[in-house]
Motif scaffolding. Structure first.
Motif, PDB file in Angstrom:
ATOM      1  N   PRO A  57      -1.065  -2.321   1.764  1.00 54.63           N
ATOM      2  CA  PRO A  57      -1.899  -1.236   2.291  1.00 54.63           C
ATOM      3  C   PRO A  57      -1.391  -0.680   3.616  1.00 54.63           C
ATOM      4  CG  PRO A  57      -3.055  -3.358   2.377  1.00 54.63           C
ATOM      5  CD  PRO A  57      -1.831  -3.566   1.555  1.00 54.63           C
ATOM      6  N   GLU A  58      -0.662  -1.496   4.389  1.00 52.32           N
ATOM      7  CA  GLU A  58      -0.093  -0.992   5.646  1.00 52.32           C
ATOM      8  C   GLU A  58       0.886   0.152   5.367  1.00 52.32           C
ATOM      9  OE1 GLU A  58      -0.256  -5.595   5.940  1.00 52.32           O
ATOM     10  OE2 GLU A  58       0.329  -4.068   4.479  1.00 52.32           O
ATOM     11  N   MET A  59       1.617   0.031   4.291  1.00 50.75           N
ATOM     12  CA  MET A  59       2.583   1.059   3.905  1.00 50.75           C
ATOM     13  C   MET A  59       1.844   2.336   3.475  1.00 50.75           C
ATOM     14  SD  MET A  59       5.683   0.551   1.171  1.00 50.75           S
ATOM     15  CE  MET A  59       7.106   1.637   1.130  1.00 50.75           C
ATOM     16  N   ALA A  60       0.743   2.155   2.742  1.00 51.51           N
ATOM     17  CA  ALA A  60      -0.052   3.308   2.301  1.00 51.51           C
ATOM     18  C   ALA A  60      -0.674   4.029   3.487  1.00 51.51           C
ATOM     19  CB  ALA A  60      -1.133   2.850   1.323  1.00 51.51           C
ATOM     20  N   VAL A  61      -1.188   3.260   4.459  1.00 52.75           N
ATOM     21  CA  VAL A  61      -1.784   3.871   5.656  1.00 52.75           C
ATOM     22  C   VAL A  61      -0.720   4.613   6.445  1.00 52.75           C
ATOM     23  CG1 VAL A  61      -2.858   3.374   7.888  1.00 52.75           C
ATOM     24  CG2 VAL A  61      -3.692   2.239   5.822  1.00 52.75           C
ATOM     25  N   ARG A  62       0.457   4.015   6.571  1.00 56.95           N
ATOM     26  CA  ARG A  62       1.561   4.676   7.280  1.00 56.95           C
ATOM     27  C   ARG A  62       1.939   5.978   6.572  1.00 56.95           C
ATOM     28  NH1 ARG A  62       4.147   5.840  11.923  1.00 56.95           N
ATOM     29  NH2 ARG A  62       6.366   6.089  11.578  1.00 56.95           N
ATOM     30  N   PHE A  63       1.975   5.949   5.240  1.00 58.71           N
ATOM     31  CA  PHE A  63       2.274   7.158   4.476  1.00 58.71           C
ATOM     32  C   PHE A  63       1.219   8.225   4.735  1.00 58.71           C
ATOM     33  CE2 PHE A  63       1.349   9.634   0.632  1.00 58.71           C
ATOM     34  CZ  PHE A  63       2.509  10.390   0.580  1.00 58.71           C
ATOM     35  N   ALA A  88       7.450   1.203   8.571  1.00 55.98           N
ATOM     36  CA  ALA A  88       7.364   0.814   9.981  1.00 55.98           C
ATOM     37  C   ALA A  88       6.411  -0.344  10.227  1.00 55.98           C
ATOM     38  CB  ALA A  88       6.953   2.013  10.834  1.00 55.98           C
ATOM     39  N   ALA A  89       5.311  -0.408   9.482  1.00 55.39           N
ATOM     40  CA  ALA A  89       4.281  -1.422   9.752  1.00 55.39           C
ATOM     41  C   ALA A  89       4.495  -2.722   8.979  1.00 55.39           C
ATOM     42  CB  ALA A  89       2.902  -0.849   9.409  1.00 55.39           C
ATOM     43  N   LEU A  90       5.583  -2.812   8.225  1.00 59.37           N
ATOM     44  CA  LEU A  90       5.774  -3.974   7.359  1.00 59.37           C
ATOM     45  C   LEU A  90       6.525  -5.096   8.073  1.00 59.37           C
ATOM     46  CD1 LEU A  90       6.818  -2.239   4.012  1.00 59.37           C
ATOM     47  CD2 LEU A  90       4.523  -2.803   4.843  1.00 59.37           C
ATOM     48  N   GLY A  91       6.154  -6.344   7.733  1.00 66.59           N
ATOM     49  CA  GLY A  91       6.875  -7.511   8.218  1.00 66.59           C
ATOM     50  C   GLY A  91       8.078  -7.792   7.340  1.00 66.59           C
ATOM     51  N   ASP A  92       8.897  -8.737   7.759  1.00 69.10           N
ATOM     52  CA  ASP A  92      10.134  -9.030   7.035  1.00 69.10           C
ATOM     53  C   ASP A  92       9.902  -9.447   5.576  1.00 69.10           C
ATOM     54  OD1 ASP A  92      11.363  -8.364   9.360  1.00 69.10           O
ATOM     55  OD2 ASP A  92      12.109 -10.371   9.836  1.00 69.10           O
ATOM     56  N   PRO A  93       8.898 -10.300   5.259  1.00 71.47           N
ATOM     57  CA  PRO A  93       8.689 -10.655   3.841  1.00 71.47           C
ATOM     58  C   PRO A  93       8.329  -9.432   2.977  1.00 71.47           C
ATOM     59  CG  PRO A  93       7.547 -12.201   5.272  1.00 71.47           C
ATOM     60  CD  PRO A  93       8.005 -11.067   6.134  1.00 71.47           C
TER      61      PRO A  93
END
Length: 199
Positions: free
Chosen positions: A133-139, A28-33
């Protein structure tokens, strides 16, 4: 039957940027790249027919899954064969993760309806989290929410009457379904039997 043991998904044509459940997932927190990197890392989408096991307790499983549509139940079999259903998972759920990613599964996952899952390899997920790290925080947020739900369910099962336990289950399912249902005002499709609710 453990489908992952005999069929690996082919690379999906669906792009992560267009994922219908993206807002509820670890992405959810990730940008397109960043999504492009996840897309290169994932194995693809896999269709699971209703009644089939995605993975089984005490067996090795090398994948993690995001539910894209359908319902999956996570359950534990006791030594005497009795079944305890731990959770009903809907679109957006992230499953297959546990404290020991290299060991056998502590629980099983079975499709209650026809299901589509996005499949990620377990190998390298820690490196992916370090790069994003945004993905890890979301997890971590998803894991914390899951723990909160588990505590609420435990309190309901341990202290509630039969009527209160069923009411808690239905209210929880309705609340969680609001996040991804296109018509949240309509009735919640409920693919559960009395046996499921009892377990």
């Amino acid at each position: 039957m453990d489908l992952t043991a005999r069929t690996l998904p082919r690379k999906s044509q669906a792009q992560c940027v267009n994922c219908g459940v993206r807002a509820q997932t670890v992405c959810a927190a990730l940008g397109d790249p960043q999504l492009e990197e996840v897309e290169a890392y994932k194995l693809g989408d896999q269709s699971i027919p209703a009644g089939s096991d995605l993975f089984l307790q005490d067996e090795q499983n090398d994948h993690l899954y995001t539910v894209k549509n359908g319902w999956i139940m996570l359950y534990t079999l006791l030594k005497d064969g009795r079944r305890q259903i731990n959770e009903f998972c809907m679109a957006g759920a992230f499953i297959g993760c546990q404290s020991d990613l290299t060991g056998p599964m502590a629980y099983s996952a079975q499709a209650l309806t026809d299901v589509t899952v996005c499949v990620l390899p377990r190998a390298g997920i820690d490196a992916l989290f370090r790069r994003m790290p945004e993905m890890a925080v979301r997890f971590a947020c998803i894991a914390a929410k899951s723990q909160e739900n588990a505590f609420a369910t435990l309190a309901s099962v341990g202290r509630g009457s039969a009527r209160e336990r069923v009411a808690h289950l239905l209210a929880d399912l309705e609340s969680r379904s609001q996040e991804h249902r296109s018509n949240a005002q309509g009735p919640l499709p409920l693919p559960l039997t009395q046996e499921h609710i009892g377990d």
